[in-house]
Design a protein around this motif. Structure first.
Motif, PDB file in Angstrom:
ATOM      1  N   ARG A 364      35.792  21.350  39.043  1.00 36.85           N
ATOM      2  CA  ARG A 364      36.307  20.855  37.760  1.00 36.85           C
ATOM      3  C   ARG A 364      37.800  20.534  37.905  1.00 36.85           C
ATOM      4  O   ARG A 364      38.647  21.193  37.281  1.00 36.85           O
ATOM      5  N   PRO A 365      38.130  19.541  38.716  1.00 36.42           N
ATOM      6  CA  PRO A 365      39.541  19.276  39.011  1.00 36.42           C
ATOM      7  C   PRO A 365      40.369  18.817  37.815  1.00 36.42           C
ATOM      8  O   PRO A 365      41.595  18.947  37.816  1.00 36.42           O
ATOM      9  N   ALA A 366      39.704  18.294  36.792  1.00 36.89           N
ATOM     10  CA  ALA A 366      40.454  17.773  35.638  1.00 36.89           C
ATOM     11  C   ALA A 366      40.759  18.845  34.598  1.00 36.89           C
ATOM     12  O   ALA A 366      41.549  18.630  33.689  1.00 36.89           O
ATOM     13  N   GLN A 367      40.144  20.031  34.752  1.00 39.61           N
ATOM     14  CA  GLN A 367      40.301  21.085  33.749  1.00 39.61           C
ATOM     15  C   GLN A 367      40.972  22.301  34.380  1.00 39.61           C
ATOM     16  O   GLN A 367      40.486  22.848  35.363  1.00 39.61           O
ATOM     17  N   ALA A 368      42.091  22.721  33.805  1.00 38.67           N
ATOM     18  CA  ALA A 368      42.832  23.864  34.351  1.00 38.67           C
ATOM     19  C   ALA A 368      42.186  25.164  33.882  1.00 38.67           C
ATOM     20  O   ALA A 368      42.035  25.405  32.680  1.00 38.67           O
ATOM     21  N   ALA A 369      41.779  25.996  34.855  1.00 39.53           N
ATOM     22  CA  ALA A 369      41.250  27.317  34.509  1.00 39.53           C
ATOM     23  C   ALA A 369      42.380  28.277  34.172  1.00 39.53           C
ATOM     24  O   ALA A 369      42.218  29.180  33.343  1.00 39.53           O
ATOM     25  N   VAL A 552      39.857  48.952  25.982  1.00 42.73           N
ATOM     26  CA  VAL A 552      41.082  48.183  25.740  1.00 42.73           C
ATOM     27  C   VAL A 552      42.179  49.077  25.156  1.00 42.73           C
ATOM     28  O   VAL A 552      43.351  48.971  25.535  1.00 42.73           O
ATOM     29  N   LYS A 553      41.845  49.970  24.255  1.00 41.53           N
ATOM     30  CA  LYS A 553      42.856  50.799  23.599  1.00 41.53           C
ATOM     31  C   LYS A 553      43.563  51.734  24.572  1.00 41.53           C
ATOM     32  O   LYS A 553      44.715  52.109  24.348  1.00 41.53           O
ATOM     33  N   GLN A 554      42.886  52.136  25.641  1.00 40.76           N
ATOM     34  CA  GLN A 554      43.481  53.067  26.597  1.00 40.76           C
ATOM     35  C   GLN A 554      44.433  52.369  27.570  1.00 40.76           C
ATOM     36  O   GLN A 554      45.149  53.033  28.317  1.00 40.76           O
ATOM     37  N   ALA A 555      44.457  51.045  27.573  1.00 36.50           N
ATOM     38  CA  ALA A 555      45.294  50.309  28.526  1.00 36.50           C
ATOM     39  C   ALA A 555      46.775  50.443  28.169  1.00 36.50           C
ATOM     40  O   ALA A 555      47.147  50.571  26.994  1.00 36.50           O
ATOM     41  N   ASP A 556      47.632  50.426  29.219  1.00 42.23           N
ATOM     42  CA  ASP A 556      49.076  50.455  28.982  1.00 42.23           C
ATOM     43  C   ASP A 556      49.544  49.159  28.319  1.00 42.23           C
ATOM     44  O   ASP A 556      50.458  49.168  27.494  1.00 42.23           O
ATOM     45  N   ARG A 557      48.907  48.064  28.716  1.00 41.95           N
ATOM     46  CA  ARG A 557      49.221  46.763  28.128  1.00 41.95           C
ATOM     47  C   ARG A 557      47.944  45.956  27.977  1.00 41.95           C
ATOM     48  O   ARG A 557      47.004  46.111  28.748  1.00 41.95           O
ATOM     49  N   ILE A 558      47.953  45.090  27.002  1.00 41.41           N
ATOM     50  CA  ILE A 558      46.821  44.173  26.796  1.00 41.41           C
ATOM     51  C   ILE A 558      47.375  42.749  26.913  1.00 41.41           C
ATOM     52  O   ILE A 558      48.371  42.395  26.253  1.00 41.41           O
ATOM     53  N   ILE A 559      46.748  41.941  27.766  1.00 45.85           N
ATOM     54  CA  ILE A 559      47.137  40.547  27.943  1.00 45.85           C
ATOM     55  C   ILE A 559      46.059  39.681  27.302  1.00 45.85           C
ATOM     56  O   ILE A 559      44.885  39.788  27.660  1.00 45.85           O
ATOM     57  N   VAL A 560      46.442  38.839  26.370  1.00 45.07           N
ATOM     58  CA  VAL A 560      45.485  37.992  25.660  1.00 45.07           C
ATOM     59  C   VAL A 560      45.518  36.589  26.246  1.00 45.07           C
ATOM     60  O   VAL A 560      46.578  35.958  26.323  1.00 45.07           O
ATOM     61  N   PHE A 561      44.337  36.119  26.687  1.00 42.70           N
ATOM     62  CA  PHE A 561      44.207  34.779  27.266  1.00 42.70           C
ATOM     63  C   PHE A 561      43.484  33.848  26.301  1.00 42.70           C
ATOM     64  O   PHE A 561      42.566  34.259  25.588  1.00 42.70           O
ATOM     65  N   GLU A 562      43.896  32.588  26.328  1.00 41.71           N
ATOM     66  CA  GLU A 562      43.185  31.544  25.596  1.00 41.71           C
ATOM     67  C   GLU A 562      43.449  30.220  26.306  1.00 41.71           C
ATOM     68  O   GLU A 562      44.602  29.869  26.558  1.00 41.71           O
ATOM     69  N   GLY A 563      42.384  29.544  26.652  1.00 42.98           N
ATOM     70  CA  GLY A 563      42.533  28.243  27.303  1.00 42.98           C
ATOM     71  C   GLY A 563      43.272  28.304  28.627  1.00 42.98           C
ATOM     72  O   GLY A 563      43.988  27.364  28.981  1.00 42.98           O
ATOM     73  N   GLY A 564      43.123  29.405  29.352  1.00 38.19           N
ATOM     74  CA  GLY A 564      43.770  29.538  30.648  1.00 38.19           C
ATOM     75  C   GLY A 564      45.237  29.917  30.576  1.00 38.19           C
ATOM     76  O   GLY A 564      45.914  29.948  31.617  1.00 38.19           O
TER      77      GLY A 564
END
Length: 597
Positions: A364-369, A552-564
């Protein structure tokens, strides 16, 4: 199920080049002694075969001799020659068969060694079933050629050349007439041979496609049956199998026509030559023994040409098979280890950094993961990656193992770019629990030990206890030594997941990757495993792809992804307070889940 793209017409045209068989040279050279011995035995049998008609000539010419002792000697000589021929033929068979088996075993190992190390990008372009077909079907063809066809071809070439020379010595006139037939024989071999080479490659491609189709369906047989997809699956397999049969039928017809033409021309020519020879015998220009000798040599030469025309087809098929195997051996991997790899520093245990990483999947070269991702995880930190499906969470896990290289940017482990280290080196510092646990067709003990092959039974059982797997494993008929079936079909989803977790615990690596590691567990098992994961991750860098609130609650940090892209970072409470994507996901996935409980 859609068919995987197979060899194009352009690819198949390559099979016109019989020199593709030279690709086998590198596998034969290590056994040159065995090969030379086989050739020596082959030359011996060919020479003995060529001497035999001379003995027959002596016998025929001395039928009316009054000296019975001379006749007896000729018969004994003929018997001795036959004995040498038998011994030489047996020796030739033994040597060439051993050589073929040894070379093919080496080819299979070399191809497997190559494809097992290929990055996932390689398998986006080829079905695993086709790879297996090349390792099995194609190597079987090569075994047939090395262990039989090549030696027979060389023997017949020697008989052809030697027979023609001895025919010339016996009668120049008759041999000259025989040679007039040669151009008529060679023309159909060349013309039809070209067509046969293309059809041979096409047939092998379609056989591989058929194997790939069957492998895909059988590896997902429960899904096929669950969706009552048996009939379309049968139709798809039948279609490609029929295509393979039609291709084989064209190849067989072409070869049959070529064989018929060659044999008819050869024996018609010999028949004419014998007619002239019979007239010369009546005129006294040639003796009966010489004519018999010439006839035998003519039959031997004709048989050699006919055998070569048939073997030519086998060599063409083997040339196509060799091409396909060489393609795998020479396949360029998108991910390469450096020539001078840097050792993984141990000073920092598990520092992970993504620096402005952008990535596109090859298919999928046209779409950035991933798009301009910056992420830094400190040693011992637990970071959760959340977001909707397709947001790029699992891609982060894959890229940290260097299954793919970033289109731009860098990924570092302990401050070193992954591309500067050997993959086998830094991957030892990573333990993975995938979303879909992979269970091998072995015992439960060996599946856990897969994470660390040198582990003792006690260490395996300790890991299983930590993953809440010990109790159900002990309840199996043979405990830890119970066979779990292909892909773990004898285990439930939760049991497979706990074995996968035990495997990661046993690996005891500084970096732990959990991709929906508890998604298949019931509430009780999840709680037990969650405690084990928390204990395991205390002094390890842990990246968790998860949706469940407890994880998720036990994690030191939570990283939220959307659209790569990373759209938010913080703790659970901080992200909920922001009322953004994470808060929306929390309401949908967590709050409602708690209410349901």
């Amino acid at each position: 199920m859609a068919r995987a793209p197979q060899g194009s017409q352009e690819d198949r045209e390559k099979s016109k080049n019989i020199r593709a068989l030279t690709g086998l040279a590198r596998f034969i050279l290590p056994y040159r002694g065995l090969a030379l011995a086989a050739v020596a035995a082959l030359v011996l049998t060919a020479c003995v075969s060529l001497v035999l008609p001379m003995a027959v000539r002596r016998v025929v010419d001395n039928f009316n001799s009054e000296d019975v002792q001379i006749l007896d000697q000729y018969f004994l000589a003929a018997l001795g020659i036959a004995g040498l021929l038998a011994i030489g033929t047996a020796l030739r068979y033994l040597l060439v068969t051993l050589l073929g088996e040894r070379v093919v075993a080496d080819i299979r190992k070399a191809v497997f060694d190559r494809v097992i190390a290929m990055s996932p990008a390689f398998y986006e372009k080829i079905m695993t079933g086709e790879v297996l077909s090349r390792i099995t079907t194609d190597t079987t063809l090569i075994l047939s050629v090395i262990g039989s066809s090549v030696s027979i071809a060389l023997r017949n070439i020697l008989i052809l050349i030697g027979g023609l020379i001895l025919m010339l010595i016996t009668s120049v006139k008759l041999t000259s007439l025989v040679l007039l037939i040669v151009p008529a024989v060679i023309v159909p071999i060349i013309v039809l041979g070209r067509r046969l080479r293309v059809l041979s490659r096409e047939n092998q491609d379609l056989i591989a496609e058929s194997s790939g189709n069957a492998s895909e369906a059988l590896s997902s047989v429960q899904t096929v049956q669950a969706f009552t997809h048996e009939a379309p699956s049968r139709a798809a397999f039948a279609s490609v199998t029929e295509d393979s049969f039609r291709s084989a039928r064209k190849r067989v017809k072409t070869r049959s026509v070529m064989t018929a033409i060659v044999i008819f021309l050869i024996f018609s020519g010999i028949n004419g030559v014998l007619w002239i020879g019979a007239r010369d015998l009546r005129l006294g220009d040639i003796t009966a023994g010489e004519l018999v000798q010439f006839v035998i040599y003519s039959v031997m030469v004709a048989g050699a040409v006919a055998a070569l025309s048939e073997i030519w087809g086998e060599l063409q098929r083997a040339a196509g098979a060799t091409e396909r195997l060489v393609e795998l051996l020479n396949a360029k991997d998108e991910v390469q280890d450096p020539e001078n790899p840097v050792a993984l520093p141990q000073a920092e245990q598990g520092t992970v950094s993504f620096e402005n990483v952008t990535f596109h999947y090859p298919s999928r070269p046209a779409q950035a993961a991933l798009q301009s991702v910056d992420l830094h995880v400190k040693p011992g930190e637990t970071v959760a990656l959340v977001g909707p499906s397709g947001a790029g969470k699992t891609t982060i896990i894959q890229m940290l193992q260097r299954f793919y290289d970033p289109t731009s940017g860098r990924i570092l482990l302990n401050g070193v770019d992954l591309r500067d280290m050997a993959r086998s080196d830094f991957r030892r510092a990573i333990a993975l629990v995938p979303q879909e646990p992979v269970i091998f067709a072995s015992t439960a003990r060996e599946n856990i030990r897969f994470g660390w092959p040198e582990a003792t039974d006690a260490q395996v059982e300790a890991a299983a206890k930590a993953a809440a797997a010990h109790d159900f494993l002990m309840a199996l008929p043979e405990g830890y030594d119970s066979y779990v079936g292909e892909r773990g079909v004898m285990l439930s989803g939760g049991q497979k997941q706990r074995i996968a977790i035990a495997r990661a615990i046993l690996r005891d690596a500084p970096v732990l990757l959990l991709d929906e590691a508890t998604s298949a567990l019931d509430a009780e098992s999840e709680q037990a495993v969650q405690v084990a994961v928390e204990n395991l991750s205390q002094d390890r860098t842990t990246l968790i792809v998860a949706h469940r609130l407890a994880t998720v609650k036990q994690a030191d940090r939570i990283i939220v992804f959307e659209g790569g892209q990373i759209v938010a970072t913080g703790t659970h409470d901080e992200l909920v307070a922001q009322n953004g994507l994470y808060a929306r996901l929390a309401r949908l996935q967590f709050t409602e889940g708690l209410a349901a409980e």
